[in-house]
Write a protein that holds these residues in place. Sequence first.
Motif, mmCIF file in Angstrom:
data_model
loop_
_atom_site.group_PDB
_atom_site.id
_atom_site.type_symbol
_atom_site.label_atom_id
_atom_site.label_comp_id
_atom_site.label_asym_id
_atom_site.label_seq_id
_atom_site.Cartn_x
_atom_site.Cartn_y
_atom_site.Cartn_z
ATOM 1 N N ALA A 20 0.866 -1.190 0.000
ATOM 2 C CA ALA A 20 0.000 0.000 0.000
ATOM 3 C C ALA A 20 0.893 1.226 0.000
ATOM 4 C CB ALA A 20 -0.931 0.000 1.220
ATOM 5 N N ASN A 21 0.247 2.402 -0.044
ATOM 6 C CA ASN A 21 0.966 3.673 0.070
ATOM 7 C C ASN A 21 0.812 4.202 1.496
ATOM 8 O OD1 ASN A 21 1.862 3.750 -2.554
ATOM 9 N ND2 ASN A 21 0.122 4.923 -3.296
ATOM 10 N N TYR A 22 1.938 4.422 2.158
ATOM 11 C CA TYR A 22 1.936 4.939 3.517
ATOM 12 C C TYR A 22 2.697 6.270 3.542
ATOM 13 C CZ TYR A 22 1.017 -0.033 4.496
ATOM 14 O OH TYR A 22 0.510 -1.306 4.498
ATOM 15 N N ARG A 63 5.888 3.961 -0.593
ATOM 16 C CA ARG A 63 5.076 3.182 -1.519
ATOM 17 C C ARG A 63 5.612 1.751 -1.489
ATOM 18 N NH1 ARG A 63 4.871 4.935 -7.643
ATOM 19 N NH2 ARG A 63 7.107 4.888 -7.304
ATOM 20 N N LEU A 64 4.852 0.868 -0.917
ATOM 21 C CA LEU A 64 5.286 -0.516 -0.754
ATOM 22 C C LEU A 64 4.543 -1.386 -1.755
ATOM 23 C CD1 LEU A 64 7.128 -2.295 0.988
ATOM 24 C CD2 LEU A 64 5.198 -2.661 2.529
ATOM 25 N N ASP A 65 5.275 -1.899 -2.746
ATOM 26 C CA ASP A 65 4.722 -2.852 -3.691
ATOM 27 C C ASP A 65 5.793 -3.894 -3.978
ATOM 28 O OD1 ASP A 65 6.510 -1.575 -5.394
ATOM 29 O OD2 ASP A 65 4.976 -0.525 -6.540
ATOM 30 N N PHE A 75 13.821 -4.526 -3.711
ATOM 31 C CA PHE A 75 15.014 -3.681 -3.642
ATOM 32 C C PHE A 75 15.283 -3.212 -2.214
ATOM 33 C CE2 PHE A 75 14.611 -3.554 -8.213
ATOM 34 C CZ PHE A 75 15.907 -3.382 -8.651
ATOM 35 N N ALA A 76 14.224 -2.859 -1.479
ATOM 36 C CA ALA A 76 14.425 -2.450 -0.090
ATOM 37 C C ALA A 76 14.943 -3.612 0.752
ATOM 38 C CB ALA A 76 13.121 -1.916 0.488
ATOM 39 N N LEU A 77 14.475 -4.809 0.466
ATOM 40 C CA LEU A 77 14.937 -5.988 1.203
ATOM 41 C C LEU A 77 16.423 -6.235 0.983
ATOM 42 C CD1 LEU A 77 14.472 -8.550 2.877
ATOM 43 C CD2 LEU A 77 13.737 -9.699 0.762
ATOM 44 N N VAL A 78 16.843 -6.228 -0.273
ATOM 45 C CA VAL A 78 18.261 -6.509 -0.545
ATOM 46 C C VAL A 78 19.150 -5.348 -0.090
ATOM 47 C CG1 VAL A 78 18.402 -5.597 -2.918
ATOM 48 C CG2 VAL A 78 19.811 -7.559 -2.230
ATOM 49 N N ALA A 80 14.724 6.402 -1.408
ATOM 50 C CA ALA A 80 14.462 6.627 -2.829
ATOM 51 C C ALA A 80 13.655 5.480 -3.428
ATOM 52 C CB ALA A 80 15.782 6.791 -3.579
ATOM 53 N N VAL A 81 13.933 4.264 -2.992
ATOM 54 C CA VAL A 81 13.194 3.097 -3.488
ATOM 55 C C VAL A 81 11.722 3.187 -3.100
ATOM 56 C CG1 VAL A 81 12.875 0.616 -3.074
ATOM 57 C CG2 VAL A 81 15.139 1.512 -3.643
ATOM 58 N N PHE A 82 11.440 3.700 -1.927
ATOM 59 C CA PHE A 82 10.063 3.792 -1.452
ATOM 60 C C PHE A 82 9.350 5.066 -1.926
ATOM 61 C CE2 PHE A 82 11.209 0.843 2.216
ATOM 62 C CZ PHE A 82 10.493 -0.226 1.692
#
Length: 563
Positions: free
Chosen positions: A47-49, A63-65, A71-74, A108-110
């Motif tokens: 979702a968008n937080y 923005r979590l999709d 990318f955020a995980l790695v 930046a990724v989010f």
Amino acid sequence: MPEILSPAFVYVAGAFAALIPWRIPRAVILLAIPLVALASFVSLPYANYDLLNIFDLQLGFLRLDALSFVFALVFSLAAFLSLLFAFHLRDRLEQAASLIYAGAAIGAVFAADLLTLFIFWEGTALASVFLIWARRTEGAWYTGLRYLAIQIGSGLLLLAGLILRYHDTGSIAFEHMELDSLGTWLIFLSFGIKCAFPLLHNWLQDTYPAATLTGSVTLSAFTTKLAVYALARGFAGTESLIYIGAVMTIFPVFFAAIENNLRRVLAYSINNQIGFMVVGIGIGTPLALDGTVAHAFAHVIYKGLLFMSVGAVMYRTGTAKASELGGLWKSMPLTMAFCVVGAMSISAFPLFSGFVSKSLILSASADTGHFVVWLTLLVASVGVLEHSGIKIPYSMFFGHDRGLKVKEAPLHMLIAMGLAAALCVGIGIWPQPLYGLLPYPVDFHPYTTDHVVTQLQLLFFAALAFAMLIRYGLYPVELRSINLDFDWFYRRLLSGMMIVVADQVRTAWRGLVRSVDYRLDRLLVAVYRTHGPEGILARTSQTGAMVFWIAVLLGITLALTYL
């Protein structure tokens, strides 16, 4: 939506922990920050937080999709591993810069809009330059200035592009864009600079070897992969990226072969590997984009592992030059083993992470009829094996024994390398968890007979060619100097032109000064002749003559006044 802050702010706030004066407690707290930030988003639904309205603009910080999550995980894993590798550091500036750099990349990724992206985009540039300056040498200072100028320039292009795009569309949303306006072209060029496109790439080879041995590990994880993410988000399916990426995979091979500095070899290897990802983005099919994301994930881990292994050797020997290393497998057997795992991963050996990620891109290029591109990628894969898969471990551990007797790497470095190596092997043996995280459903099986046999044949003949070239002395000799490619134009040609122009300007200036001096001398002579002791104006005048000239001046004044 609930108020959930971007994990980027966890990193920025956590950077203040670098002020703690005690080294070990400080390092432990810093090491916990990526884990805390990871826990803050890993279980959230897509979702968008963290939305903010300001001046009628909606800014989105989280923005979590599926794309941003991977990318955020790695990036979180890379931040943890790089901080663990640098556990021994006493330099608090470098520790704080590493955290802010990682946080800015994740921010930046989010980012859900271009303005938020710009803020964190520039944040990565400002924080990462301190990983270069932390080396505290004159060369690192000037390298950092060049790097900062290029990265800030990329950010200014992004800012100009988003302003023009807002003017054209009324939106600053960070979404898919077409290359149909000046604004999107500027944004595309901004991403290309950070992605190290051909002719825009030399900052990478200039910078990474100039950083500290721990800083180069951190640098290898974020900047270029952030640009890959941005291209995947904004320009997926842009056909020109296919050919840009294909060129990126090929041109570094020769320069990496003759390079003596092993960190520069790895920097050229980044260009090569990013090229595979850019090709996948350009193809733009679900399989190709999944391949890009999977390869970016695998690349962050195995390239970090290779930089860590070179950094560990540099930590013990004081050098990363191939001509000064060799025979270290006896002194550093664990580092050697981890380095070989990274080398086999980047070379895409079966059962290693590079194989299960690169196969997706190769299959996508073949399925879409890009035969020449597919063939280019195969040739580039041979080059990867030669310059990173073989040259790196061979030069450090199996080449000519230089008689170096050193200790094994420190425990914390070995643990960091061991965790990265475990991920490389684990993903290679069991790719389904990674495939399950990708943006599109994956119906792909890398371990088919055709894939495995083709890849093994390719690797076998490439290794045989390397062995034959070494055996008969035909392998390109490493040049013990700074090797130039496109940067020859501004390091040599442009520099030479500036010297010539400066000489011409200096000559012209001297001529101008002589001309002015001559005319001033003539003027002073004329003034002296008129006003000097023997001049006309020094002579005694009759009263009648004076009255006459006063009358003339008065007449002129009256004429000008009334006419």
